[in-house]
Write an enzyme that holds these catalytic residues in place. Structure first.
Site, PDB file in Angstrom:
ATOM      1  N   ASP A   1       7.495   0.580   8.677  1.00  0.00           N
ATOM      2  CA  ASP A   1       8.183   0.683   7.379  1.00  0.00           C
ATOM      3  C   ASP A   1       7.857   1.997   6.668  1.00  0.00           C
ATOM      4  OD1 ASP A   1       5.500  -0.339   6.969  1.00  0.00           O
ATOM      5  OD2 ASP A   1       6.047  -0.725   4.890  1.00  0.00           O
TER       6      ASP A   1
ATOM      7  N   GLU B   1       3.616  -2.380   5.918  1.00  0.00           N
ATOM      8  CA  GLU B   1       2.309  -1.825   5.536  1.00  0.00           C
ATOM      9  C   GLU B   1       2.341  -1.280   4.119  1.00  0.00           C
ATOM     10  OE1 GLU B   1      -0.828   1.350   5.132  1.00  0.00           O
ATOM     11  OE2 GLU B   1       1.336   1.547   4.910  1.00  0.00           O
TER      12      GLU B   1
HETATM   13 ZN   LIG Z   1       1.121   4.749   6.470  1.00  0.00          ZN
END
Ligand SMILES: [Zn+2]
Length: 415
Positions: free
Chosen positions: A82, A177
């Site tokens: 992401d 994340e």
């Molecule tokens: Zn990162």
């Protein structure tokens, strides 16, 4: 060593994988699944074994062992697919500036977006490199598609060079994340490695195995509300209590604006206010748990002093653990850190170790039984329209991964 990292990177950044913390699904956005599915296909066609995606979108696979040694520990590499929700992530148009000569790099979609060697010491050091940027409107997504591309390129290299002895290597690609959710669904048992390295760091040679310890603290002031026209001697305004508290927080120390290196801070960042009840949310940061507690005690005493001076007021304090300094775990796994140092040196680089003034996936994974330092991936200007990577630096990261696999094998006794 020239690798497929660039070609892969250009392919991955074209997919919009911006995560969304308002979403409760996992992955939080469908674009991440598109990239994760592509990675499943690519891992499978490279010949990795046990390639799978679980119900949360986590992709894992194995580069099979090539060594005759029986007891080389399984280790792994992790990257997130992401990109930051703070920045636009669609229509990313990467540009490869071949043979950077030190002149300004003007990004064509926005003439105000200019990379200047004069304000970017890292860039100034990369004259002669091929530099990849976005086109001016969006982030590039090097955080962490550089890491994804490097792990994939290393997997390709190792699959094509079975003469390089190494144990079984696990790879994992994770969603979300940037919204702090990787560890929530990371199945350490399914991963099945004794340790891992996240490929999610900055310039060549960086190795991070210390992070902040972090708590979230909510200090709620309770007042007493009544019609303001008839409030004399009765009303207690929680907004005024909270503002007195905030104004008494130190200005010249203990704050993000005035600290760096190993100094922690207390940081009020959200206030929810009404006369009856006002909450101040604070981030508490330090490199040790004892230091964290000291700061929390200090904040609590300050709040109590404010409330103590106002009859009829009340106080509520909540503290929630966010994450802990991974050093607390990694100190007991110095071989994991030392192998990384050796792999970096073997790639012709100088090891650069710095404490992270934040958290990484490793800050939680290490405490979940998977010791996980962070290695450089060549990311520069994270979360910015001026994000860039160097092609040669990505290749160095691939080389470091390959060397790390060798070092693990060499350090295991014959059996
Ligand atoms: Zn990162």
């Amino acid at each position: 060593m020239t690798t497929s990292a660039l070609e892969r990177f250009l392919r991955y950044v074209a997919i919009n994988t911006r995560s969304d913390d308002a979403s409760t699904s996992c992955p939080s956005t469908p674009g991440q699944l598109t990239l994760l599915r592509l990675l499943v296909n690519e891992l499978t066609s490279l010949g990795l074994t046990d390639v799978s995606m679980d119900e949360h979108g986590y992709v894992m696979g194995t580069i099979p062992s090539t060594t005759h040694k029986l007891h080389v520990p399984v280790m792994g590499f992790i990257a997130h697919v992401d990109t930051s929700p703070e920045m636009q992530g669609h229509d990313v148009h990467p540009i490869v500036h071949r043979g950077y000569d030190g002149r300004d790099l003007v990004l064509p979609d926005d003439p105000a977006a200019v990379l200047r060697a004069a304000d970017d010491a890292a860039l100034a050091a990369y004259i002669g490199h091929d530099i990849v940027t976005a086109s001016g409107h969006t982030l590039l997504g090097a955080d962490d598609k550089a890491g994804v591309a490097e792990i994939m390129a290393a997997a390709e290299y190792l699959m094509a060079h079975s003469e390089i002895p190494h144990g079984a290597i696990r790879v994992a690609f994770t969603p979300d994340e940037e919204i702090g959710r990787v560890a929530t669904h990371f199945d350490v048992g399914r991963f099945g490695a004794v340790c891992a390295y996240t490929m999610d760091g900055g310039g060549a040679g960086e190795l991070e195995w210390e992070s902040f310890s972090a708590d979230a603290m909510t200090v709620t002031f309770k007042g007493f509300n009544t019609h303001p026209g008839y409030a004399k001697g009765r009303m207690v305004n929680a907004i005024k209590l909270a503002s007195e508290f905030v104004s008494r927080l130190p200005q010249d120390r203990l704050s993000p604006e005035t600290t760096d290196g190993y100094d922690g801070y207390v940081h009020p960042y959200v206030v929810e206010a009404s006369v009856d009840r006002t909450s101040v949310r604070l981030l508490i940061r330090d490199f040790s748990t004892a230091g964290l507690e000291e700061k929390e005690t200090f904040v609590e005493q300050l709040a109590r002093a404010v409330v103590g001076a106002h009859a009829g007021s009340g106080l509520e304090i909540r503290i929630a653990e966010s994450y802990r300094n991974m050093r607390e775990i990694l100190e007991g796994y110095q071989d994991v850190v030392e192998c990384a140092r050796e792999a970096i040196r073997r790639s012709g680089l100088t090891v650069v170790e710095r404490p992270i003034r934040g958290g990484t996936d490793g800050s939680r994974l290490s405490f979940m039984g998977l010791p996980t330092p962070n290695l450089f991936a060549g990311e520069h200007n994270f979360h910015s329209r001026l994000e860039w990577v160097s092609v040669q630096e990505m290749d160095k990261a691939v080389e470091t991964i390959v060397n790390l696999c060798r070092v693990w094998e060499e350090r295991t006794a014959e059996s």
